[in-house]
Design a protein around this motif. Structure first.
Motif, mmCIF file in Angstrom:
data_model
loop_
_atom_site.group_PDB
_atom_site.id
_atom_site.type_symbol
_atom_site.label_atom_id
_atom_site.label_comp_id
_atom_site.label_asym_id
_atom_site.label_seq_id
_atom_site.Cartn_x
_atom_site.Cartn_y
_atom_site.Cartn_z
ATOM 1 N N ILE A 3 0.863 -1.181 0.000
ATOM 2 C CA ILE A 3 0.000 0.000 0.000
ATOM 3 C C ILE A 3 0.895 1.224 0.000
ATOM 4 O O ILE A 3 1.777 1.359 0.848
ATOM 5 C CB ILE A 3 -0.932 0.009 1.223
ATOM 6 N N THR A 4 0.682 2.094 -0.971
ATOM 7 C CA THR A 4 1.470 3.312 -1.105
ATOM 8 C C THR A 4 0.605 4.496 -0.723
ATOM 9 O O THR A 4 -0.590 4.511 -0.994
ATOM 10 C CB THR A 4 1.942 3.481 -2.567
ATOM 11 N N PRO A 26 -2.919 -0.902 -3.778
ATOM 12 C CA PRO A 26 -3.662 0.349 -3.738
ATOM 13 C C PRO A 26 -2.776 1.543 -3.367
ATOM 14 O O PRO A 26 -1.811 1.407 -2.623
ATOM 15 C CB PRO A 26 -4.723 0.107 -2.660
ATOM 16 N N VAL A 27 -3.135 2.694 -3.913
ATOM 17 C CA VAL A 27 -2.422 3.941 -3.620
ATOM 18 C C VAL A 27 -3.404 4.866 -2.909
ATOM 19 O O VAL A 27 -4.426 5.237 -3.470
ATOM 20 C CB VAL A 27 -1.893 4.617 -4.906
ATOM 21 N N VAL A 28 -3.104 5.192 -1.667
ATOM 22 C CA VAL A 28 -3.958 6.079 -0.881
ATOM 23 C C VAL A 28 -3.528 7.511 -1.160
ATOM 24 O O VAL A 28 -2.366 7.871 -0.973
ATOM 25 C CB VAL A 28 -3.851 5.761 0.622
ATOM 26 N N VAL A 38 -8.571 6.483 -3.233
ATOM 27 C CA VAL A 38 -7.714 5.323 -3.461
ATOM 28 C C VAL A 38 -7.604 5.097 -4.958
ATOM 29 O O VAL A 38 -8.610 5.092 -5.664
ATOM 30 C CB VAL A 38 -8.283 4.056 -2.778
ATOM 31 N N LEU A 39 -6.388 4.909 -5.432
ATOM 32 C CA LEU A 39 -6.129 4.630 -6.837
ATOM 33 C C LEU A 39 -5.770 3.153 -6.953
ATOM 34 O O LEU A 39 -4.983 2.633 -6.158
ATOM 35 C CB LEU A 39 -4.954 5.488 -7.330
ATOM 36 N N MET A 40 -6.404 2.478 -7.910
ATOM 37 C CA MET A 40 -6.103 1.064 -8.155
ATOM 38 C C MET A 40 -6.197 0.788 -9.640
ATOM 39 O O MET A 40 -6.744 1.597 -10.387
ATOM 40 C CB MET A 40 -7.072 0.164 -7.381
#
Length: 84
Positions: A3-4, A26-28, A38-40
């Motif tokens: 998780i970034t 996922p990118v928070v 959140v980017l996925m």
């Protein structure tokens, strides 16, 4: 899966970095230090929100006919009713 976390400012400066990180997990995205988005990857999105199957379709899947299922029959004993 990693998780970034990126600030919205970092996201705006380097979108490609965020897209690469989303391939690993996922990118928070944070606004003022608090998580906001959140980017996925799209494939992960589809996996999480995928179309639900109908029970009939699930039961007609190939290979299910080879599974043996013999559940025990439930026995329900009648009770006396006191109507006094």
């Amino acid at each position: 899966m990693s998780i970034t976390s990126l600030s919205s400012r970092e996201l705006n400066r380097d979108v490609s970095k965020a897209k690469k990180a989303a391939k690993k997990g996922p990118v928070v995205i944070t606004d003022r230090g608090k998580p906001s988005h959140v980017l996925m990857t799209y494939s992960e999105f589809v996996r999480l929100t995928g179309k639900r199957r109908k029970l009939v379709d699930a039961l007609s899947m190939p290979g299910l006919s080879t599974i043996e299922l013999d559940p025990p029959r439930a026995e329900i004993a009648p009770r006396e009713v006191d109507l006094s």
